[in-house]
Design a protein around this motif. Structure first.
Motif, PDB file in Angstrom:
ATOM      1  N   PRO A  40       8.943  13.183 -17.513  1.00  0.00           N
ATOM      2  CA  PRO A  40       9.150  12.741 -16.120  1.00  0.00           C
ATOM      3  C   PRO A  40       7.880  12.172 -15.493  1.00  0.00           C
ATOM      4  N   GLU A  41       6.749  12.805 -15.757  1.00  0.00           N
ATOM      5  CA  GLU A  41       5.486  12.312 -15.204  1.00  0.00           C
ATOM      6  C   GLU A  41       5.138  10.955 -15.790  1.00  0.00           C
ATOM      7  N   CYS A  42       5.348  10.798 -17.074  1.00  0.00           N
ATOM      8  CA  CYS A  42       5.051   9.528 -17.740  1.00  0.00           C
ATOM      9  C   CYS A  42       5.951   8.419 -17.194  1.00  0.00           C
ATOM     10  N   GLU A  43       7.237   8.704 -17.035  1.00  0.00           N
ATOM     11  CA  GLU A  43       8.172   7.702 -16.513  1.00  0.00           C
ATOM     12  C   GLU A  43       7.784   7.290 -15.096  1.00  0.00           C
ATOM     13  N   ILE A  44       7.410   8.244 -14.284  1.00  0.00           N
ATOM     14  CA  ILE A  44       7.025   7.936 -12.913  1.00  0.00           C
ATOM     15  C   ILE A  44       5.731   7.130 -12.900  1.00  0.00           C
TER      16      ILE A  44
ATOM     17  N   SER B 224       6.902   1.563  -5.030  1.00  0.00           N
ATOM     18  CA  SER B 224       6.477   2.583  -4.072  1.00  0.00           C
ATOM     19  C   SER B 224       7.096   3.916  -4.468  1.00  0.00           C
ATOM     20  N   ASN B 225       6.596   4.989  -3.867  1.00  0.00           N
ATOM     21  CA  ASN B 225       7.164   6.316  -4.137  1.00  0.00           C
ATOM     22  C   ASN B 225       8.646   6.339  -3.819  1.00  0.00           C
ATOM     23  N   GLN B 226       9.033   5.723  -2.702  1.00  0.00           N
ATOM     24  CA  GLN B 226      10.438   5.714  -2.307  1.00  0.00           C
ATOM     25  C   GLN B 226      11.285   4.929  -3.306  1.00  0.00           C
ATOM     26  N   ALA B 227      10.759   3.813  -3.806  1.00  0.00           N
ATOM     27  CA  ALA B 227      11.501   3.005  -4.791  1.00  0.00           C
ATOM     28  C   ALA B 227      11.627   3.756  -6.115  1.00  0.00           C
ATOM     29  N   VAL B 228      10.565   4.453  -6.511  1.00  0.00           N
ATOM     30  CA  VAL B 228      10.621   5.262  -7.730  1.00  0.00           C
ATOM     31  C   VAL B 228      11.664   6.358  -7.560  1.00  0.00           C
ATOM     32  N   ALA B 229      11.655   7.008  -6.410  1.00  0.00           N
ATOM     33  CA  ALA B 229      12.620   8.075  -6.134  1.00  0.00           C
ATOM     34  C   ALA B 229      14.051   7.563  -6.236  1.00  0.00           C
ATOM     35  N   ALA B 230      14.300   6.404  -5.658  1.00  0.00           N
ATOM     36  CA  ALA B 230      15.647   5.833  -5.696  1.00  0.00           C
ATOM     37  C   ALA B 230      16.054   5.492  -7.132  1.00  0.00           C
ATOM     38  N   ARG B 231      15.149   4.897  -7.873  1.00  0.00           N
ATOM     39  CA  ARG B 231      15.460   4.493  -9.249  1.00  0.00           C
ATOM     40  C   ARG B 231      15.701   5.701 -10.153  1.00  0.00           C
ATOM     41  N   GLN B 232      14.931   6.775  -9.938  1.00  0.00           N
ATOM     42  CA  GLN B 232      15.025   7.958 -10.792  1.00  0.00           C
ATOM     43  C   GLN B 232      15.999   9.006 -10.249  1.00  0.00           C
ATOM     44  N   HIS B 233      16.619   8.726  -9.098  1.00  0.00           N
ATOM     45  CA  HIS B 233      17.538   9.666  -8.448  1.00  0.00           C
ATOM     46  C   HIS B 233      16.841  10.991  -8.152  1.00  0.00           C
TER      47      HIS B 233
ATOM     48  N   PRO C 260      -4.396   5.527 -12.598  1.00  0.00           N
ATOM     49  CA  PRO C 260      -3.408   5.851 -13.635  1.00  0.00           C
ATOM     50  C   PRO C 260      -2.426   4.708 -13.859  1.00  0.00           C
ATOM     51  N   ALA C 261      -2.085   3.990 -12.801  1.00  0.00           N
ATOM     52  CA  ALA C 261      -1.177   2.849 -12.959  1.00  0.00           C
ATOM     53  C   ALA C 261      -1.800   1.792 -13.853  1.00  0.00           C
TER      54      ALA C 261
END
Length: 103
Positions: A43-47, A56-65, A90-91
């Motif tokens: 999960p950390e690697c995917e994020i 953005s954090n919000q876009a990542v949250a939406a994509r990963q549910h 890290p990015a």
């Protein structure tokens, strides 16, 4: 750092060689960053990968549910394990790993 990405693409033996090489390089140079990022849980690697894409954090949250807070927690773990405080470092490492230019 690229080893988990390569492993997920179905190239397990290549990933193992890459992982061992990264550990040797890190041990000789006294660095801990390459091996710490290579050992991130999925999960950390995917994020981290999605952040590397510029989401953005919000876009990542939406994509990963996930909730935005969960994404922030995973990113905090990435920062803590890598020893780098910024979001962009890290990015950048994940981007270089995906391009095969890390190390």
């Amino acid at each position: 750092m690229a080893a988990p990405l390569v492993k997920r693409s179905g190239q397990g033996s290549r990933a193992a060689v890459m992982g061992h090489r990264a550990q040797r390089i890190a041990a000789v140079g006294g660095a801990r960053l390459p091996t710490d990022l290579a050992e991130l849980p999925t999960p950390e690697c995917e994020i981290a990968e999605l952040v590397a894409e510029g989401l953005s954090n919000q876009a990542v949250a939406a994509r990963q549910h996930l909730s935005r807070r969960t994404v922030e927690t995973h990113l905090s773990a990435v920062h803590r394990k890598s020893g780098i405080p910024s979001r962009s470092a890290p990015a950048g490492l994940m981007t270089r790993a995906a391009l095969g230019t890390a190390g």
